[in-house]
Scaffold this motif. Structure first.
Motif, PDB file in Angstrom:
ATOM      1  N   ARG A  61       0.695  -1.235   0.131  1.00 40.86           N
ATOM      2  CA  ARG A  61      -0.084   0.094   0.007  1.00 40.86           C
ATOM      3  C   ARG A  61       0.884   1.169  -0.006  1.00 40.86           C
ATOM      4  NH1 ARG A  61      -5.331  -0.387   1.518  1.00 40.86           N
ATOM      5  NH2 ARG A  61      -5.018  -2.387   2.550  1.00 40.86           N
ATOM      6  N   THR A 108       0.810   3.871  -3.166  1.00 42.06           N
ATOM      7  CA  THR A 108       0.256   5.054  -2.782  1.00 42.06           C
ATOM      8  C   THR A 108       1.336   6.089  -3.220  1.00 42.06           C
ATOM      9  OG1 THR A 108      -0.842   4.550  -0.957  1.00 42.06           O
ATOM     10  CG2 THR A 108      -0.359   6.784  -1.028  1.00 42.06           C
ATOM     11  N   GLU A 154      -8.888  -2.881  -4.105  1.00 36.20           N
ATOM     12  CA  GLU A 154      -8.657  -2.504  -2.426  1.00 36.20           C
ATOM     13  C   GLU A 154      -7.478  -1.741  -2.136  1.00 36.20           C
ATOM     14  OE1 GLU A 154      -9.981  -5.671   0.096  1.00 36.20           O
ATOM     15  OE2 GLU A 154     -11.785  -5.933  -0.896  1.00 36.20           O
ATOM     16  N   PRO A 157      -6.734   2.387  -5.344  1.00 37.08           N
ATOM     17  CA  PRO A 157      -6.917   3.505  -4.706  1.00 37.08           C
ATOM     18  C   PRO A 157      -5.362   4.199  -4.601  1.00 37.08           C
ATOM     19  CG  PRO A 157      -7.967   1.680  -3.429  1.00 37.08           C
ATOM     20  CD  PRO A 157      -7.177   0.990  -4.935  1.00 37.08           C
ATOM     21  N   GLY A 166      -5.781   7.444  -8.876  1.00 34.32           N
ATOM     22  CA  GLY A 166      -6.169   8.862  -8.847  1.00 34.32           C
ATOM     23  C   GLY A 166      -5.762   9.505  -9.599  1.00 34.32           C
TER      24      GLY A 166
END
Lengths: 344, 344
Positions: free
Chosen positions: A111, A115, B31, B35, B39
């Motif tokens: 994650r 990100t 999930e 994300p 974006g």
């Protein structure tokens, strides 16, 4: 009668140095990879023209550790590919991201990485439009490797090329060198050079806006661009000198190295000229326009410390030399073997 | 008072099933990955439109073993990306190839792989224009992983999309299923199913010429295309049914499975509908034009065994069912977990 042994590749193996960006990399490319895949459509370049105005570039990222001061594998994966496009004068249109994950990788680590990819892509103004995810068993890959590919469109004001340097061109450098390589090495080895009380951090950043400003200022006077990643400034200059068949002379006094980087290089026995950068740009510019281009660089955040560090010459084509602080000249060679594996 | 434990991702880890192409893959994408990176520019698709007429697709290849009957990691790396472009109706313009190599890999193995990449690219008529090579230490990657990215141009006669299926559409399948997955599994485990006295070999092949023929015959009547790779025909149909909100009914008697593949599936306890293919194509076509498109498929080498295997319906959107040989109906589910890791 003695016979010479026939060279055989059957017993030869891939060495870490084959991924260094230096001499062994160049040989592997020339002797194994290009003969295998290259027949289809010409040379394999860092970023290649597709048709008349598209540029395509790909890079795999295998950096260890995944996270380090100034960035992580995700920021590198975006910046590295954006910058390879920019070095051909192309502005990025879209990125793809392919992940290979090790079974057992904490989802939280994944994650953080994705990100970071998303944030870096948004900051660079380029969308991630497609991707792929593979998972392999524990031990078949070290945590996570990322391959990003970018497509971009050539800039209307110029299309710099490694082969377009002319004797007399000014050599410009966008900022201090060596920060990325020593930061990653220090973080990996737990040396602590990159602790809070030093300013040692990776220089990873996108360079396409800097390049756009340079092309707007200099247009076709910007002959060649290169981001000195693996193999550092020394290897990049040698590649360019060979591609354009010019000599290059550097002024040691002009090459910026931050004190923390210089100190770390000293302790680690590294030459900053061979250390990888992820947010620097070398430019060869017609000397009549070098001042304008330098001023345009300094007006951009990624180029505020830009300097003129040398010039291209007509003597000793392919050779890079440096006038040292003491006034002597030394040869600046390509990196041989592997200095810093998994630096990007 | 009891409190429910808050779900936490901190202790969750990446599983092999996250790379299966089935339900876990879809969840990881939805999930964690989307994300994080999404974006910047909308959904992450197998092949994405860039601008108005460019398509981009990327895939990493981690197949084990590297060489197997019918192909190798190099042919897969070319065909897989060419086919992902083709499924959006795009004809390939250029490929990039990024290699991650393990220190100690025999150069001869690398030479075989890159030669195979070059041959497959020439056969497909698409140049490899750029690339990258990284080397990591022994044990940090299993021999060689390849990431290929392709850019292509949309076909003037149609732009099929996973979301464009309508109730009543005929479901066409370009040939027998399951060969790639059982061949790789058998070769990996040394089962010998793929020995010379059987006809078990991977179906890996490029599908862009087949797709061009289908679009020339059917144009916009070709609503959706999908190559059923990881997760097999079952997962591909479930994805399409969900994307277009239609039901899909298959006729078991019509789905072609070669005897050697059927026998191997039987012994391995595999459902051929869940086994990966690398040279098959599913198409959803307006029923008024299905016969013409099927005839065009059969005129191409990659589609000579093409058949009609079912239809899209307006009932139970998102649900795939199969009428069995006995006349009963069973639900055809997405692959859950991981059936065959490192199949491509």
């Amino acid at each position: 009668m003695m016979t010479c042994p026939v060279p055989s590749t059957e017993t030869e193996r891939v060495l870490l140095g084959h991924g260094s960006g230096g001499q062994l990399s160049a040989r592997l490319l020339a002797e194994v990879i290009l003969p295998g895949v290259g027949g289809a459509g010409g040379p394999l370049e860092d970023a290649a023209l597709v048709g008349t105005d598209l540029v395509m570039s790909t890079d795999s990222f295998v950096v260890d550790p995944l996270f380090f001061p100034g960035g992580d594998i995700g920021t590198l994966a975006v910046h590295g590919t954006v910058n390879d496009l920019a070095m051909r004068g192309a502005m990025p249109l879209a990125l793809s991201v392919a992940l290979v994950l090790e079974e057992g990788l904490p989802l939280e680590t994944l994650r953080r990485v994705v990100t970071s990819i998303g944030r870096a892509a948004r900051d660079a103004g380029v969308p991630v439009v497609t991707g792929d995810t593979k998972v392999v068993g524990h031990g078949a890959v070290d945590r996570v490797f990322i391959t990003t590919t970018g497509v971009g469109r050539t800039h209307p004001d110029g299309c710099p090329s490694a082969a377009a340097i002319r004797p007399g061109d000014a050599v410009l450098l966008s900022g201090p060198i060596g920060a990325h390589g020593v930061t990653v090495l220090s973080a990996r080895a737990g040396l602590g050079f990159e602790s809070d009380d030093t300013d040692l951090a990776s220089d990873t950043q996108p360079l396409h806006r800097l390049v756009a400003a340079m092309l707007e200022a200099g247009g076709p006077a910007v002959h060649a661009l290169r981001d000195p990643t693996r193999g550092g400034v020394a290897s990049a200059l040698n590649e360019l000198a060979a591609a354009s068949q010019v000599g290059v002379t550097l002024e040691e006094a002009a090459v910026p190295v931050r004190p923390a980087v210089a100190a770390a290089c000293e302790m680690l026995g590294l030459d900053a000229l061979h250390v990888a950068n992820e947010g620097c740009c070398l430019a060869f510019v017609d000397p009549a326009h070098a001042d304008e281009v330098l001023a345009a660089m300094r007006a951009e955040p990624a180029g505020r410390d830009a300097v003129r560090v040398g010039e291209a010459t007509g003597v000793r084509p392919g050779r890079v030399t440096m006038r040292t602080l003491l006034g002597a000249h030394r040869i600046v060679d390509m990196l041989v073997g592997e200095q810093l594996p998994r630096i990007c």
